[in-house]
Design an enzyme around this catalytic site. Structure first.
Site, PDB file in Angstrom:
ATOM      1  N   LYS A 111      51.047 -12.032 -67.973  1.00 23.52           N
ATOM      2  CA  LYS A 111      51.851 -12.504 -66.776  1.00 23.52           C
ATOM      3  C   LYS A 111      52.966 -13.362 -67.182  1.00 23.52           C
ATOM      4  CE  LYS A 111      50.514  -9.706 -63.536  1.00 23.52           C
ATOM      5  NZ  LYS A 111      51.143  -8.496 -63.336  1.00 23.52           N
ATOM      6  N   LYS A 194      47.986   1.579 -70.671  1.00 26.09           N
ATOM      7  CA  LYS A 194      47.607   1.961 -69.674  1.00 26.09           C
ATOM      8  C   LYS A 194      48.479   2.456 -68.469  1.00 26.09           C
ATOM      9  CE  LYS A 194      46.926  -2.037 -66.723  1.00 26.09           C
ATOM     10  NZ  LYS A 194      46.232  -2.697 -65.705  1.00 26.09           N
ATOM     11  N   LYS A 197      51.751   0.136 -62.924  1.00 18.12           N
ATOM     12  CA  LYS A 197      53.182   0.017 -62.371  1.00 18.12           C
ATOM     13  C   LYS A 197      54.107  -0.879 -62.990  1.00 18.12           C
ATOM     14  CE  LYS A 197      52.971   0.047 -57.899  1.00 18.12           C
ATOM     15  NZ  LYS A 197      52.200   1.010 -57.260  1.00 18.12           N
TER      16      LYS A 197
END
Ligand code: TRP
Length: 331
Positions: A111, A194, A197
């Site tokens: 993040k 993977k 979104k």
């Protein structure tokens, strides 16, 4: 009976990665265990959704849980923010979570890389909130995809630390669970990691995507110029398509294309067409049910209310016991 907890962050539509990584296990586990499946809307606040997006996303996940086959008569389905005990346990666990270990979490580091202008404390303590979700019901099994393994390890650490601090074997150790031997990793269509979104809408196939959208997305998936020698190892973007095929297609179909690859006769266009059709077939019943359930607000309201009541029964018992262990006393 063992207790199971799992949730998915409510950021909108669920995709094949959610379905095969987690929800399929939810549906099987509900028959065998005491299950709590929630919609992680508190976790979703790390990215600051607008109030209407927040509610719309929660509704979407609730509808799709039900459409995928989670049965509110068997499992407790609830919205995380309907259970304020979650936030209370999160606060207690935070007193025992250390900056260094939180900063070392892979998801936090990701993040920091992907949203450097919104590195808030909620992101840092995301694994603590997740541990609170699990420990709140004193669960031992957590059906999740492979990417959540590190979070599970942190949940065990926080639970054990609490037990040691108060010299009380209160929280059992939760472990990631999957009915197949390995935790599943569903790759995305972008040729890299993977299905998720955060890598963009074109990387995911949603449970609610129409057949046309699925065909379009799969046909755009990244490929290379084809094998040049027999039985050559597959490059990652090709391996990804085969991995997806393994999940949605029949064994015969998989082997057919695997042989074509190994003999250098493969045409990726054909493989993608087949993959898209098999994805469409695999998701068709869920897609139909989504359309049905999303119209039924009174059913959704009833499921959410019933779930909140059941979840709070379990949660408030834990909180009562924990407050006593910590040493809060009434005058
Ligand atoms: N972190 C999980 C995800 O991104 C969602 C989640 C939140 C969760 N709390 C949880 C999963 C507790 C299992 C148990 O998918």
């Amino acid at each position: 009976m063992e207790t199971v907890v799992s949730g998915i962050r409510s950021t909108g539509k669920l995709h094949l990665g959610n379905y095969y990584g987690a929800i399929q296990n939810f549906v099987k586990m509900q028959h065998e265990y005491n299950c709590y499946f929630f919609i992680a809307d508190l976790h979703s606040l790390t990215t600051h959704p607008t109030p209407s997006d927040l509610h719309g996303n929660v509704k979407q996940v609730l509808v799709e849980y039900l459409a995928a086959g989670i049965d509110p008569e068997k499992a407790t389905i609830y919205v995380q923010s309907d259970v304020p005990e979650t936030a209370e346990l999160y606060l207690y666990l935070n007193m025992n979570a250390y900056l260094g270990e939180l900063e070392r979490s892979t998801s936090f580091k990701d993040k920091v890389r992907t949203q450097p202008d919104n590195v808030n404390a909620g992101l840092l303590t995301y694994p603590v909130l997740m541990a609170a979700d699990i420990l709140l019901h004193r669960a031992t099994k957590v059906p999740v995809g492979k990417d959540q393994e590190q979070h599970l390890e942190m949940a065990r650490t926080f639970g054990n630390r609490f037990n040691r601090l108060y010299n009380h074997e209160y929280f059992p150790e939760p472990y990631a669970f999957n009915f197949s031997d390995n935790l599943v990793k569903i790759p995305g269509l972008d040729g890299k990691g993977k299905m998720g979104k955060s890598e963009g809408e074109s990387n995911v196939v949603n449970l609610s995507d129409t057949p046309e959208v699925i065909r379009k997305k799969v046909l755009k998936a990244v490929t290379d110029s084809g094998p040049t020698a027999e039985n050559q190892e597959k490059p990652v973007e090709i391996q990804n398509l085969f991995d997806l095929m393994k999940v949605v297609s029949s064994v015969d179909t998989y082997e057919h294309f695997d042989n074509l690859y190994n003999t250098c006769q493969i045409r990726y266009g054909d493989l993608k067409k087949q993959l898209a059709e098999d994805m469409i077939i695999a998701t068709a019943p869920i897609r139909e049910k989504i359309k049905e359930i999303e119209q039924d607000s009174s059913y959704l309201r009833q499921v959410a209310r019933h779930g909140a009541i059941k979840a709070r029964e379990s949660a408030s018992k834990t909180i009562r016991e924990i407050r006593e262990i910590i040493g809060f006393k009434n005058f």
